[in-house]
Scaffold this active site. Structure first.
Site, PDB file in Angstrom:
ATOM      1  N   GLY A 179       0.351   5.935   4.203  1.00  0.00           N
ATOM      2  CA  GLY A 179      -0.954   6.286   4.752  1.00  0.00           C
ATOM      3  C   GLY A 179      -2.035   5.255   4.504  1.00  0.00           C
ATOM      4  N   SER A 180      -1.680   4.137   3.887  1.00  0.00           N
ATOM      5  CA  SER A 180      -2.686   3.108   3.588  1.00  0.00           C
ATOM      6  C   SER A 180      -3.045   2.274   4.809  1.00  0.00           C
ATOM      7  CB  SER A 180      -2.178   2.189   2.477  1.00  0.00           C
ATOM      8  OG  SER A 180      -1.019   1.480   2.907  1.00  0.00           O
ATOM      9  N   GLY A 181      -2.192   2.301   5.845  1.00  0.00           N
ATOM     10  CA  GLY A 181      -2.452   1.528   7.059  1.00  0.00           C
ATOM     11  C   GLY A 181      -1.501   0.366   7.263  1.00  0.00           C
TER      12      GLY A 181
ATOM     13  N   GLU B 238       9.156  -3.136   5.728  1.00  0.00           N
ATOM     14  CA  GLU B 238       9.941  -2.331   4.771  1.00  0.00           C
ATOM     15  C   GLU B 238      11.430  -2.667   4.903  1.00  0.00           C
ATOM     16  OE1 GLU B 238       8.655  -0.572   2.509  1.00  0.00           O
ATOM     17  OE2 GLU B 238       6.765   0.314   3.164  1.00  0.00           O
TER      18      GLU B 238
ATOM     19  N   GLY C 134       0.834  -1.187   0.000  1.00  0.00           N
ATOM     20  CA  GLY C 134       0.000   0.000   0.000  1.00  0.00           C
ATOM     21  C   GLY C 134       0.870   1.237   0.000  1.00  0.00           C
ATOM     22  N   HIS C 135       0.310   2.358  -0.413  1.00  0.00           N
ATOM     23  CA  HIS C 135       1.055   3.611  -0.424  1.00  0.00           C
ATOM     24  C   HIS C 135       1.182   4.136   1.000  1.00  0.00           C
ATOM     25  CE1 HIS C 135      -2.659   5.811   0.415  1.00  0.00           C
ATOM     26  NE2 HIS C 135      -3.241   5.005  -0.461  1.00  0.00           N
TER      27      HIS C 135
ATOM     28  N   SER D  43       1.814   0.190   7.854  1.00  0.00           N
ATOM     29  CA  SER D  43       2.744   0.313   8.981  1.00  0.00           C
ATOM     30  C   SER D  43       2.009   0.196  10.307  1.00  0.00           C
ATOM     31  CB  SER D  43       3.488   1.650   8.912  1.00  0.00           C
ATOM     32  OG  SER D  43       4.324   1.687   7.776  1.00  0.00           O
TER      33      SER D  43
END
Length: 279
Positions: free
Chosen positions: A43-45, A166, A40-41, A47
């Site tokens: 801010g997608s949730g 990541e 996801g980019h 992390s």
């Protein structure tokens, strides 16, 4: 699907003093021995979800179960024994003055006997190809070598699940390949469950299954082949498909005989070679 080692049911979570939910009605299972990529980019949730799986956040609503333990404060250390996390920057994980000291740190904290600890340190470093660096100072290592030592520190604890948060994003292509190949080998040898949290779809292409998050919800899930069919949708979400997949499509548009969207350059070259570059 095999027996799930992680089960997430209708989880909602928001940060203090924020009205918007970072995770909204998330439900998913992770099977034993599976490699799951969560993409996801920013801010997608993804992390936030990674931190929740490690017990750094707790659901506001819903339930998370990891290896049979409900994610609650009284069970968080049991969860962390079973789920090892490798972070984005390996320097943030180093606490020892030498490689072997660093790998031994978690074992010492868990009260593992010295003779057992020594054997586990050497075994885990051998598994990631770093045994020759036993007495090396960590800051002298390359990025890929540091990340392999971080993985050794996790597998020495013998978790059921490895979570890569990541973990390859700061590495060059060679270091990234080293780390992903190491993880794949460990997964196959030990039937480990691997969760890869990433925005890099080339890394995600190594997984058995991909879940795409968007605005805190599960947007899509499927095999890498299925997910990469969403070409324009992925681009619209701020993601980019791997180069071999892009090139496969371009070649088909030029009437080359490309049967499928190849996930690796090797697969694409092999098909081009066997078809004698024919249109």
């Amino acid at each position: 699907m095999k027996e799930p080692v992680i089960s997430i049911r209708h989880v909602n979570f928001r940060y203090p003093e924020q009205t918007q939910y970072a995770l909204k009605d998330i439900s998913l299972d992770v099977a034993k021995g599976e490699w799951l990529a969560i993409v996801g980019h920013n801010g997608s949730g993804k992390s936030t979800l990674a931190k929740m799986l490690n017990g750094l956040h707790y659901p506001e609503e819903g339930q998370v179960t990891i290896c049979g333990f409900s994610l609650k404060e009284e069970f968080v250390w049991e969860v962390r024994k079973r789920l090892g996390m490798v972070f984005q920057n390996p320097d943030n994980q180093f606490v020892g003055t030498t490689v072997q000291d660093d790998v031994a740190f978690g074992l010492e904290n868990n009260g593992v006997p010295h003779e057992v600890m020594t054997a586990r340190v050497k075994n885990s470093l051998q598994r990631v190809g770093m045994l020759d660096f036993l007495n090396q100072e960590p800051h002298h290592l390359s990025g890929g070598q540091k990340q392999r030592v971080a993985i050794a520190g996790v597998i020495a604890l013998q978790p059921d699940i490895i979570l890569l948060d990541e973990a390859t994003s700061m590495l060059d292509p060679r270091g990234r390949e080293e780390v992903l190949s190491t993880v794949r080998q460990l997964k196959e040898e030990q039937d480990l469950t691997v969760i890869s949290i990433t925005h890099d779809l080339e890394e995600a292409s190594r997984a058995d299954r991909i879940i795409v998050l968007n605005e805190g919800t599960v947007y899509r899930e499927g095999t890498p082949e299925e997910i990469f069919q969403l070409n324009e949708e992925l681009i619209g979400l701020g993601l980019d498909v791997p180069f071999p997949v892009k090139l496969s499509r371009v070649l088909r548009l030029e009437d080359f005989k490309i049967v499928s969207n190849h996930l690796t350059e090797e697969e694409l070259v092999r098909e081009l070679w066997t078809s004698n570059f024919k249109k």
